[in-house]
Design an enzyme around this catalytic site. Structure first.
Site, PDB file in Angstrom:
ATOM      1  CB  ALA A 178      -0.929   0.007   1.217  1.00  0.00           C
ATOM      2  CB  ALA A 179       1.718   3.779  -2.090  1.00  0.00           C
ATOM      3  CB  ALA A 180      -0.663   6.348   2.564  1.00  0.00           C
ATOM      4  CB  SER A 181      -0.421  11.341   1.877  1.00  0.00           C
ATOM      5  OG  SER A 181      -0.696  11.109   3.243  1.00  0.00           O
ATOM      6  CG  LEU A 182       2.067  11.490   5.628  1.00  0.00           C
ATOM      7  CD1 LEU A 182       1.840  11.644   7.125  1.00  0.00           C
ATOM      8  CD2 LEU A 182       2.607  12.780   5.030  1.00  0.00           C
ATOM      9  CD  GLN A 239       6.550   3.355  -1.264  1.00  0.00           C
ATOM     10  OE1 GLN A 239       5.858   4.140  -1.917  1.00  0.00           O
ATOM     11  NE2 GLN A 239       7.581   2.713  -1.792  1.00  0.00           N
ATOM     12  CB  VAL A 240       2.660  -0.579   4.171  1.00  0.00           C
ATOM     13  CG1 VAL A 240       2.746  -1.821   5.061  1.00  0.00           C
ATOM     14  CG2 VAL A 240       2.251   0.639   4.999  1.00  0.00           C
ATOM     15  CE  LYS A 300       2.746   4.968   8.314  1.00  0.00           C
ATOM     16  NZ  LYS A 300       1.726   5.364   9.319  1.00  0.00           N
ATOM     17  CG  ASP A 319      -5.946  10.248   9.124  1.00  0.00           C
ATOM     18  OD1 ASP A 319      -6.965  10.633   8.532  1.00  0.00           O
ATOM     19  OD2 ASP A 319      -4.888   9.955   8.540  1.00  0.00           O
TER      20      ASP A 319
END
Length: 903
Positions: free
Chosen positions: A237-241, A243-244, A259, A394
Site C-alpha cells: 500500500a502507498a499513502a501520502s506520507l 508506503q508499506v 512502514k 485519522d
C-alpha cells in the site's frame, strides 16, 4: 505569467476573488429564469425573483470587496509558526533531532521559523505552485456553476473528480490528506468524486522501492536482510506520507508490516504548512470584515491541524500512541477491535514495524457489511473520546480493516495508523457528555450552557436569540442522513418549496438567520475542535456509506446512557441527575423526586433500546414498547456498569420506601380506627364517650440508635398514644410526595400488575387488603422450583385467595372476622378474587423475569443487592429514629426535669 510578474500579493487577491465568486455562486438563486429575464428585458419579473437576484448580487459584491481587502492585509503581515505549548496533539517531546534539511523531527515552532527564514524563494515558489494548480480548477468549477448551475457540475462530475484527485497528488501529502477526508462523504460529494478520492486512501503513486530500501537500511543501521528473511519487492500500500511492505522477521519468522516514510516529505509538508498558514490569515482577515463579532481564531484552528499533520511524520511517536491505545482499549474491555502489536525495538522516526494483520480495507467492503461494523467502530471511538480522553484522529477507510470471521480474539475491525492522536481534557469530556444528552433530547436551553462551558459561546450570550437558532440549525442534524437530508430538512423548515414565492421568502428568512449568527452571536471554535471535527467528519461519512439514515447523535446515545449510569464522578452524577430529574431554568437540575419513567427509559437506552420522538430526538419520558424485561434491567442495575445509578437509586429507594411505609401506616390507621369505632354499640351516650383505642396513652420507649427497645437512663418510658407514635413515624405526605408516589404506583402497575400498584400506593392496608398475599402467592408459585418450603406456603395461601367477589369494605372484613371468632375470615379473605387474564399475563411475565434474574445473579451482583438492601434498611431505621426522637424525645426530657425522687 501574471503570478510570476506580480508576486504573491496579486496571487492572493486573485485567489480570494475567485473564492468569493464561488461562494456567491452556490447561494440559492433561480439561475435559468434569471437568464431568461436578462434576454427579454421587457418581460415582467416577479418581485420575489428580483429580491433574490438583487440579494445575490449584493452578496457577491460585498464578498469580493472584503476578499481583496483581506488579501492586501495578509500580504503585509509576517508569518510565524504556531506555538505547540498548548496543543491537544499527543506529542513525544522527550528528544528532538534536526534532519539533513535543517528541520526538527518533532514539531518545534522556533526551529521551523528558523528554517522558513532560509527558504524565502522556495516558500514563494511553493505558493505560486499551489496557485497555479488550484486557481484554474476553482475557476473552472465556478464557471460551470455560474453558467449551468448544479446540473452542470453533476454532468461533469467524473472529469472534475479525476482532475481534483490528480491536482491533490500533484500538490503532495498535505492536500492528499484533505482528499482522504472528503472521500468518505457520500452526503456531500457525488459517487464519481468518491470513487476518485478513494484512490488517495492507500493507492497513491508509490515512490521507488530502491529509495525505500535505502531509507529502511539507514533507519535499521544494518543491512535489510539481517533483519528480514523476506520482504516484498513492491509496496502493499502507498499513502501520502509512507508506503508499506510485507516482510518476515529472520529471528522469529513472524510476518510484519514495514512502514517506510517518503524521502523529503518533511520538507514538503513544512512548506505546505506555510502556504496554509498564509491562506488561513487571508480567511481570518476576510471574516473580520464580513463578521466582526466572531471570535474564532481560524489561524489557531489551522495551527492545531498543522501541528497534528507534522507530528504524523514522527513514527516513533506513532508507535507510542499505538501501544498506548492498544493497552487502554484492552483495559476498557472494548470488544471486536484490534490494534496491531508494535515491535518497538525496530521503530524509528521514519520506520514503523508492527504485526501483519490479514483483512479487507473498509473502502473495498460492501455497504451492507460496513453497516454491520458501524456499532463496533462507533463504540471504540466514543470510548477513546469520552472515556479515555485520547482518540485516533485519522480514521479514514484506508486505516480500517474488516477482519476475517472466526478469529480467536473475536476482533472484527482493525485500527491502523496512529500518527495523529489527540488528547481531550477531563472537564471537556464531561461537558461533551452533558451536551450530547441535551442535544439528543433537544434541550437547547441546557445546551447553551454546555457551549458556554466549552468556551464556544461567551457567558454573556443572549440566550433568547441563540436558542431558537439552535433549534433550527441542530434539529435537522439530529435526524441523521448527512448533508443531503440536512439540506432537505432545512429547506422544508424555511418553506423553500421550489416555487418563486416560497423560495424567495424562505431564502430571505434563512439569510436573516445566517446574518444573525454572524453579526449577533460571538461564537468561538476551540482549537482542538479542528482535530475532533476531522475525526467525526470521517467516521460519520463511513457510517453514512453503510447506512444513509445514520445519525451520530442518536446512535451514540446508548453509550452516553451507559456512561451516565456507570461513572461516579460529581460531574457525571450531575448530568445523570439532570437526565432523571429534568432541568430547570439556566440548565440547573430541578429539585423534587426522580422521574421513575426516566430511569426505565435510561436503562433501556443503555441496553440499546431507544425510544425516539418523531424520529428526531430521544424521549426520556417514554418507556419503549419493546423495551428490556424487568429481570434484565434488575441485573444491569446490580452490575458494576450501573454503579452511578445504583448510588443515586439508594437515596431514591430510601425516599420511596419511606413514602410507601408512611402512606401504608396512615391508611392502616384510618381503616383500623374506623373498624374499632364500628365495634362500639350504636348507643349515643356510649359512642360519644368511648375513645378510640388509638387515642389511649400508654408507656412508650423511643428505640435506641442500635434498635434496642428496652428503656435506659437516657431513654426512659414516656406516655404516648398509638396515634401520636404513628404521626411521628409517618407524617402526612406533602402534595409533591403524593404525586411522586402515584408515579411509582403507575410504574409498578404497568410492570407487575394492580396488586403491586396497590401495595406501593398504600392501599394494601385499606381498600386492597389481599394485594400482598396475592402477589406473594404469585411469587411463590413461580419461584418455588424445587423449594418444598415455598411450595408448601403457596399451597396454604392458594385456597384463601380464590373467591367470587370483593369485600364491601375493609372495615366490614375485620368486623365480621372479629365477631365470628375467625369463622368467616377465610370467606372474606377469598372475596378479593383473581386478576383479569390480561393483567395476570403481564404480571406473570414480569415475575418470571424477576425470578429468572434472581436465580441467575452472580456473586458480585448478589453482593451488590445485599449491600444495597442493608443500606436502605439502615437509613430507613435511622430516619424513623430521628422522627421519634424529635417528636417524643422532647417529652421525655420534660418528664425527667419535673419528676420527683419518689416518682
Amino acid at each position: 505569467r501574471i503570478f510570476e510578474a506580480r508576486g504573491g500579493g496579486v496571487s492572493i487577491m486573485w485567489t480570494s476573488l475567485v473564492c468569493a465568486l464561488a461562494a456567491g455562486a452556490v447561494l440559492p438563486r433561480p439561475a435559468a429564469q434569471s437568464r431568461v429575464h436578462m434576454a427579454h428585458p421587457g418581460a415582467h419579473v416577479p418581485r420575489s425573483r428580483v429580491v433574490m437576484v438583487n440579494t445575490f448580487e449584493r452578496t457577491v459584491n460585498s464578498a469580493t470587496k472584503a476578499a481583496i481587502e483581506a488579501a492586501e492585509a495578509a500580504t503585509t503581515s509576517s508569518v510565524s509558526a504556531p506555538d505547540a505549548d498548548k496543543t491537544f496533539v499527543a506529542l513525544d517531546k522527550s528528544s528532538n533531532v534536526i534532519d539533513d534539511d535543517g528541520l526538527p523531527e518533532v514539531y518545534d515552532a522556533k526551529l521551523i521559523e528558523a528554517y522558513w527564514r532560509t527558504q524565502g524563494s522556495a516558500l514563494q515558489q511553493r505558493w505560486t505552485e499551489f496557485l497555479a494548480v488550484s486557481v484554474p480548477y476553482i475557476t473552472r468549477v465556478t464557471s460551470l456553476l455560474v453558467q449551468g448551475g448544479m446540473g452542470a457540475l453533476e454532468r461533469n462530475a467524473a472529469p472534475l473528480a479525476r482532475d481534483a484527485r490528480l491536482n491533490m497528488e500533484r500538490l503532495g501529502p498535505t492536500y492528499i490528506k484533505l482528499g482522504q477526508m472528503m472521500s468518505v462523504r457520500p452526503d456531500v460529494l457525488p459517487q464519481p468524486a468518491l470513487d476518485e478520492l478513494a484512490i488517495l486512501q492507500d493507492n497513491v503513486k508509490a515512490f521507488n522501492s530502491a529509495e525505500a530500501m535505502a531509507v529502511l537500511e539507514k533507519e535499521l543501521g544494518r543491512p535489510v536482510d539481517e533483519v528480514f528473511s523476506a520482504i516484498t519487492d513492491e509496496p502493499i500500500a502507498a499513502a501520502s506520507l509512507a508506503q508499506v511492505y510485507r516482510a518476515t522477521l529472520r529471528e522469529t519468522g513472524e510476518e510484519v508490516a514495514v512502514k517506510v516514510q517518503r524521502p523529503k516529505v518533511l520538507s514538503a509538508v513544512s512548506k505546505d504548512l506555510y502556504v496554509l498558514r498564509r491562506a488561513a490569515e487571508v480567511y481570518q482577515n476576510l471574516m473580520k470584515r464580513l463578521a466582526p463579532q466572531q471570535r474564532t481564531d481560524y489561524v489557531a484552528l489551522l495551527n492545531e491541524w498543522a501541528i497534528g499533520f507534522y507530528t504524523e511524520l514522527d513514527f516513533s511517536n506513532e508507535a507510542k500512541n499505538q501501544m498506548a491505545l492498544r493497552e487502554l482499549l484492552k483495559q476498557e474491555g472494548v470488544h471486536g477491535v484490534l490494534v496491531p502489536r508494535v515491535l518497538e525495538h525496530l521503530c524509528t522516526r521514519r520506520l514503523l514495524v508492527s504485526e501483519w494483520v490479514e483483512g479487507t480495507k473498509l473502502a473495498d467492503v460492501p455497504r451492507e457489511e460496513v453497516k454491520e461494523l458501524i456499532a463496533i467502530g462507533q463504540e471504540a471511538f466514543l470510548v477513546q473520546l469520552l472515556r479515555l480522553g485520547i482518540f485516533h484522529g485519522d480514521p479514514h477507510p484506508g486505516n480500517l480493516l474488516k477482519l476475517p470471521e472466526g478469529r480467536e480474539d473475536g476482533a472484527r475491525l482493525c485500527l491502523l495508523d496512529f500518527g495523529l492522536v489527540a488528547n481531550v481534557r477531563q472537564e471537556d469530556r464531561d461537558v461533551m457528555v452533558s451536551a450530547l444528552v441535551h442535544l439528543a433530547n433537544k434541550d437547547y436551553t441546557s445546551l447553551v450552557e454546555d457551549f458556554v462551558d466549552l468556551q464556544i459561546l461567551p457567558k454573556d450570550t443572549n440566550r433568547g436569540t441563540v436558542i431558537p437558532l439552535m433549534d433550527r440549525a441542530l434539529t435537522p442534524y439530529i435526524q441523521g442522513g448527512g448533508a443531503t437530508k440536512y439540506a432537505a430538512a432545512v429547506s422544508d423548515m424555511y418553506g423553500i418549496d421550489g416555487t418563486a414565492r416560497g423560495s424567495a421568502g424562505g431564502f430571505q428568512a434563512m439569510t436573516q438567520d445566517m446574518l444573525t449568527v454572524l453579526n449577533d452571536i460571538p461564537f468561538t471554535i476551540p482549537p482542538y475542535f479542528a482535530l475532533l471535527a476531522r475525526a467525526i467528519v470521517t467516521l460519520e461519512g463511513i457510517a453514512l456509506t453503510g447506512d444513509p439514515d445514520y445519525s451520530l447523535v442518536l446512535e451514540a446515545y446508548p453509550f452516553i446512557a451507559r456512561t451516565l449510569l456507570s461513572e461516579d464522578r460529581p460531574e457525571v452524577q450531575r448530568a445523570l441527575q439532570e437526565a432523571l430529574y429534568g432541568t430547570g431554568p439556566g440548565g440547573a437540575a430541578r429539585g423534587g423526586q426522580v422521574n421513575a419513567r426516566r430511569i426505565a427509559s435510561l436503562l433501556n437506552s443503555a441496553l440499546g433500546v431507544v425510544e425516539r420522538n418523531g424520529g428526531a430526538a430521544m424521549d426520556l419520558d417514554r418507556v419503549p414498547e419493546d423495551g428490556v424485561d424487568t429481570g434484565t434491567a434488575l441485573r444491569y442495575v446490580l452490575s458494576d456498569k450501573a454503579a452511578s445509578l445504583r448510588e443515586l437509586l439508594l437515596d431514591e429507594a430510601v425516599t420511596a420506601g419511606d413514602l410507601v411505609l408512611r402512606q401504608t401506616m396512615r391508611r392502616a390507621l384510618g381503616s383500623l380506627d374506623a373498624t374499632a369505632q364500628s365495634l362500639v354499640p350504636p348507643l349515643p351516650f356510649l359512642r360519644e364517650n368511648v375513645p378510640s383505642p388509638f387515642d389511649v396513652p400508654g408507656p412508650f420507649v423511643v428505640p435506641g440508635e442500635d434498635g434496642s427497645l428496652l428503656p435506659s437512663t437516657d431513654r426512659p418510658p414516656t406516655l404516648a398514644t398509638p396515634r401520636e407514635v404513628i404521626e411521628a413515624v409517618a407524617p402526612k405526605l406533602s402534595r409533591e410526595e403524593e404525586l411522586y408516589l402515584l408515579s411509582l404506583a403507575d410504574l409498578a402497575g404497568e410492570s407487575m400488575g394492580p396488586d403491586a400498584a396497590a401495595i406501593v400506593n398504600g392501599d394494601a392496608a385499606a381498600s386492597a387488603p389481599l394485594a400482598v398475599p396475592r402477589l406473594l402467592l404469585e411469587l411463590l408459585e413461580r419461584g418455588a422450583g424445587d423449594d418444598g418450603q415455598s411450595a408448601g406456603v403457596a399451597a396454604a395461601l392458594r385456597p384463601l385467595l380464590r373467591a367470587p367477589q370483593l369485600p364491601p369494605s375493609p372495615a366490614d372484613v375485620f368486623a365480621r372476622a372479629f365477631t365470628s371468632g375467625g369463622r368467616d375470615a377465610a370467606h372474606h379473605a377469598d372475596s378479593a378474587g383473581v386478576h383479569s387474564s390480561g393483567a395476570a399475563s403481564a404480571t406473570s411475565e414480569t415475575i418470571d423475569s424477576l425470578v429468572a434474574a434472581a436465580r441467575s445473579l452472580n456473586d458480585e451482583e448478589r453482593a451488590n443487592l445485599e449491600a444495597s438492601l442493608r443500606i436502605v434498611a439502615g437509613r430507613a431505621l435511622q430516619t424513623g429514629h430521628q422522627r421519634l426522637t424529635a417528636a417524643l424525645g422532647v417529652r421525655q426530657s420534660r418528664q425527667r426535669a419535673t419528676a420527683s425522687p419518689i416518682e
